[in-house]
Design a protein around this motif. Sequence first.
Motif, short mmCIF file in Angstrom:
data_model
loop_
_atom_site.label_atom_id
_atom_site.label_comp_id
_atom_site.label_asym_id
_atom_site.label_seq_id
_atom_site.Cartn_x
_atom_site.Cartn_y
_atom_site.Cartn_z
N ALA A 99 5.37 5.34 -20.10
CA ALA A 99 7.19 5.82 -20.51
C ALA A 99 8.07 5.00 -19.74
N LEU A 100 9.52 4.54 -20.33
CA LEU A 100 10.73 3.77 -19.46
C LEU A 100 10.51 5.06 -17.56
N GLY A 101 10.67 6.09 -17.99
CA GLY A 101 10.73 6.83 -16.67
C GLY A 101 9.71 6.46 -15.57
N GLU A 102 8.53 6.88 -16.51
CA GLU A 102 6.97 5.80 -15.00
C GLU A 102 7.02 4.57 -14.64
N MET A 103 7.86 2.89 -15.71
CA MET A 103 8.26 1.99 -15.28
C MET A 103 8.87 1.99 -14.15
N LEU A 144 -3.32 4.72 -10.03
CA LEU A 144 -2.93 3.72 -10.92
C LEU A 144 -3.60 3.25 -11.56
N PHE A 145 -5.04 3.54 -12.28
CA PHE A 145 -5.71 3.26 -13.23
C PHE A 145 -5.56 3.68 -14.16
N ALA A 146 -4.80 4.93 -14.55
CA ALA A 146 -4.46 5.64 -15.78
C ALA A 146 -3.16 5.01 -15.99
N LEU A 147 -2.14 4.82 -15.39
CA LEU A 147 -0.60 3.96 -15.21
C LEU A 147 -1.66 3.04 -16.16
N VAL A 148 -2.01 1.95 -15.45
CA VAL A 148 -2.80 1.11 -16.11
C VAL A 148 -2.78 1.00 -17.51
N GLU A 149 -3.56 1.80 -17.32
CA GLU A 149 -4.46 2.05 -19.10
C GLU A 149 -3.29 2.17 -20.20
N ARG A 150 -2.52 3.43 -19.65
CA ARG A 150 -1.61 3.28 -20.83
C ARG A 150 -0.47 2.55 -20.72
N ALA A 151 0.13 1.89 -19.55
CA ALA A 151 0.92 0.64 -19.92
C ALA A 151 -0.07 -0.49 -21.23
N PHE A 173 1.09 -0.95 -0.11
CA PHE A 173 -0.15 0.28 -0.12
C PHE A 173 0.87 0.89 -0.22
N ALA A 174 1.56 1.26 1.23
CA ALA A 174 2.56 2.22 0.84
C ALA A 174 3.91 2.09 -0.68
N ALA A 175 4.25 1.68 -0.50
CA ALA A 175 4.54 1.82 -1.97
C ALA A 175 4.11 2.64 -2.87
N LEU A 176 2.56 1.89 -3.34
CA LEU A 176 1.42 2.20 -4.47
C LEU A 176 0.81 3.35 -4.25
N VAL A 177 1.26 3.88 -3.19
CA VAL A 177 0.85 6.10 -2.73
C VAL A 177 1.64 6.45 -3.31
N ALA A 178 2.82 5.34 -2.84
CA ALA A 178 4.29 6.59 -3.07
C ALA A 178 4.13 6.87 -4.90
N ALA A 179 4.04 6.05 -5.62
CA ALA A 179 4.01 5.72 -6.72
C ALA A 179 2.60 6.58 -6.90
N GLU A 180 1.60 6.65 -6.34
CA GLU A 180 0.25 7.51 -7.19
C GLU A 180 1.12 9.08 -7.11
N GLY A 181 1.16 8.90 -5.95
CA GLY A 181 2.22 10.61 -5.43
C GLY A 181 2.63 11.28 -6.82
N GLU A 182 3.52 10.29 -7.43
CA GLU A 182 4.58 11.19 -8.37
C GLU A 182 3.99 10.97 -10.10
N LEU A 183 3.28 9.72 -9.80
CA LEU A 183 3.01 9.29 -11.34
C LEU A 183 1.14 9.47 -11.78
N GLY A 184 0.77 9.70 -10.99
CA GLY A 184 -0.79 10.17 -11.20
C GLY A 184 -1.20 9.07 -10.59
N LEU A 205 3.26 -8.41 -13.01
CA LEU A 205 3.11 -8.93 -11.95
C LEU A 205 2.68 -7.56 -11.61
N LEU A 206 3.34 -6.58 -11.37
CA LEU A 206 2.47 -5.19 -10.21
C LEU A 206 1.66 -4.41 -11.19
N LEU A 207 1.48 -4.77 -12.36
CA LEU A 207 -0.02 -3.98 -12.84
C LEU A 207 -1.04 -4.90 -12.40
N GLY A 208 -0.71 -6.26 -12.69
CA GLY A 208 -2.21 -7.18 -12.17
C GLY A 208 -2.26 -7.02 -10.98
N GLN A 209 -0.93 -6.81 -9.84
CA GLN A 209 -1.38 -6.97 -8.14
C GLN A 209 -2.14 -4.92 -7.99
#
Length: 104
Positions: free
Chosen positions: A53-57, A40-47, A27-38, A95-99
């Motif tokens: 982008a490589l930087g997002e990955m 997470l659902f949008a991240l999965v959609e982009r993927a 949870f903490a890792a995903l909250v931190a990632a979301e704080g930086e990347l926007g 695996l991460l996107l599936g989780q």
Amino acid sequence: MSAVANPVRGEASLRVAGEMLVLRPSFAALVAAEGELGPLFALVERAAEGRLALGEMVALFWHCLCDRPAGLTREGLGEAVAAQGLTAAMPALRLLLGQIMAGR
């Protein structure tokens, strides 16, 4: 020292500089990632659309990285991912996107 990912916990493995690293989408890792990347659902959609982008990955990997080896920087992680090629990072990314989508 190489670590072993536990798929039951939703962990993924990523080889960097000959060492296996564990990525855990806590949870903490995903909250931190979301704080930086926007959102997470949008991240999965982009993927899914091939627009991640490589930087997002690398940012997602960085936030999910457990027990960072001494001296490993985010730039170093990015360089390692780029050097080994995106194909080598895809199993961990999938695996991460599936989780993210399925939860635990």
